[in-house]
Design a protein around this motif. Structure first.
Motif, short mmCIF file in Angstrom:
data_model
loop_
_atom_site.label_atom_id
_atom_site.label_comp_id
_atom_site.label_asym_id
_atom_site.label_seq_id
_atom_site.Cartn_x
_atom_site.Cartn_y
_atom_site.Cartn_z
N TYR A 103 0.83 -1.20 0.00
CA TYR A 103 0.00 0.00 0.00
C TYR A 103 0.86 1.25 0.00
O TYR A 103 2.00 1.23 0.48
CB TYR A 103 -0.89 0.03 1.25
CG TYR A 103 -1.78 -1.16 1.38
CD1 TYR A 103 -2.88 -1.33 0.54
CD2 TYR A 103 -1.55 -2.14 2.34
CE1 TYR A 103 -3.70 -2.43 0.65
CE2 TYR A 103 -2.37 -3.25 2.46
CZ TYR A 103 -3.44 -3.38 1.61
OH TYR A 103 -4.26 -4.47 1.72
N PRO A 104 0.31 2.36 -0.49
CA PRO A 104 1.03 3.63 -0.42
C PRO A 104 1.16 4.09 1.04
O PRO A 104 0.44 3.60 1.92
CB PRO A 104 0.16 4.59 -1.23
CG PRO A 104 -1.18 3.98 -1.28
CD PRO A 104 -1.00 2.51 -1.14
N PRO A 105 2.05 5.03 1.30
CA PRO A 105 2.28 5.46 2.68
C PRO A 105 1.11 6.26 3.25
O PRO A 105 0.29 6.82 2.51
CB PRO A 105 3.51 6.36 2.55
CG PRO A 105 3.47 6.86 1.16
CD PRO A 105 2.89 5.75 0.35
N GLU A 106 1.07 6.29 4.58
CA GLU A 106 0.08 7.07 5.31
C GLU A 106 0.79 7.75 6.47
O GLU A 106 1.46 7.08 7.26
CB GLU A 106 -1.02 6.16 5.82
CG GLU A 106 -2.06 6.85 6.65
CD GLU A 106 -3.15 5.90 7.12
OE1 GLU A 106 -3.56 6.00 8.29
OE2 GLU A 106 -3.57 5.04 6.32
N LEU A 107 0.66 9.06 6.56
CA LEU A 107 1.19 9.79 7.69
C LEU A 107 0.03 10.28 8.53
O LEU A 107 -0.93 10.82 7.98
CB LEU A 107 2.04 10.98 7.23
CG LEU A 107 2.75 11.69 8.38
CD1 LEU A 107 4.19 11.96 8.02
CD2 LEU A 107 2.06 12.98 8.74
N TYR A 108 0.09 10.07 9.84
CA TYR A 108 -1.04 10.45 10.70
C TYR A 108 -0.54 11.25 11.90
O TYR A 108 0.54 11.01 12.43
CB TYR A 108 -1.82 9.22 11.17
CG TYR A 108 -0.98 8.16 11.83
CD1 TYR A 108 -0.77 8.17 13.20
CD2 TYR A 108 -0.39 7.15 11.08
CE1 TYR A 108 0.00 7.21 13.81
CE2 TYR A 108 0.38 6.18 11.68
CZ TYR A 108 0.58 6.21 13.04
OH TYR A 108 1.36 5.26 13.63
N ILE A 109 -1.37 12.23 12.27
CA ILE A 109 -1.11 13.06 13.44
C ILE A 109 -2.45 13.21 14.16
O ILE A 109 -3.42 13.71 13.59
CB ILE A 109 -0.59 14.46 13.04
CG1 ILE A 109 0.71 14.34 12.25
CG2 ILE A 109 -0.43 15.35 14.27
CD1 ILE A 109 1.18 15.65 11.64
N ARG A 110 -2.48 12.78 15.41
CA ARG A 110 -3.72 12.86 16.18
C ARG A 110 -3.43 13.43 17.56
O ARG A 110 -2.39 13.15 18.15
CB ARG A 110 -4.35 11.48 16.30
CG ARG A 110 -4.72 10.94 14.92
CD ARG A 110 -5.38 9.57 14.98
NE ARG A 110 -5.58 9.10 13.61
CZ ARG A 110 -4.87 8.13 13.05
NH1 ARG A 110 -3.94 7.51 13.71
NH2 ARG A 110 -5.11 7.77 11.81
N ASN A 111 -4.37 14.25 18.05
CA ASN A 111 -4.29 14.82 19.39
C ASN A 111 -3.01 15.65 19.57
O ASN A 111 -2.23 15.40 20.48
CB ASN A 111 -4.38 13.72 20.45
CG ASN A 111 -4.60 14.30 21.83
OD1 ASN A 111 -5.27 15.31 21.98
ND2 ASN A 111 -4.05 13.65 22.84
#
Length: 160
Positions: free
Chosen positions: A89-97
């Motif tokens: 899968y392609p990359p995923e960058l996540y930022i939460r809280n």
């Protein structure tokens, strides 16, 4: 004498002497182009806009998730020299809280955002260290992300 040599080496490094052309260091916010990019290392994965999430209120980020474009990922995957060829899968960058400073920027480091969930998912979850800016209708993220234990420069420009 040692001080002069160290100072000269610092200036040469600042000017780019002794660095390879392919070295892709993070830049400051003002140096980034005003086009949408999702770069990891030397590759631009662009965005799958239908899967990207941007939720924030004032300086409180609830969820920012950027997902790379599947079609671009598949085209890159067709190349024999594609560094991430084994990935599905392609990359995923996540930022939460995440809480930004009043000027709508912050630096994400190992020590200063223990209450936040920040990472790069690309085959596995990796650590991210970066500057985050939300200004002038753009989200910009400049720093490094970890993919299977190796650090890669990350540059993201996302138009709100």
């Amino acid at each position: 004498m040692k001080y002069r040599i160290l100072m000269l080496l610092s200036v040469m490094n600042l000017l780019g002497f002794g660095q390879s052309k392919n070295e892709n260091k993070p830049q400051t916010e003002n140096e980034l182009k005003t086009e949408e990019i999702f770069n990891i290392g030397d590759y631009n994965f662009y965005f799958n806009k239908s899967k990207c999430i941007v939720e924030y209120d004032k300086n409180k980020v609830t969820d920012i998730t950027f997902v790379g474009n599947e079609e671009i990922f598949e085209k890159l995957d067709e190349k024999d020299d594609f560094e991430f060829k084994d990935f599905i899968y392609p990359p995923e960058l996540y930022i939460r809280n995440l809480t930004l400073e009043k000027n709508m920027e912050t630096k994400i480091t190992e020590n200063n955002h223990l209450d936040s969930e920040v990472g790069l998912y690309f085959g596995e979850h990796g650590y991210v260290e970066a500057q985050v800016f939300i200004k002038d209708g753009w989200i910009r993220i400049i720093g490094f992300g970890e993919v299977y234990g190796k650090k890669y420069p990350i540059k993201i420009n996302f138009k709100l």
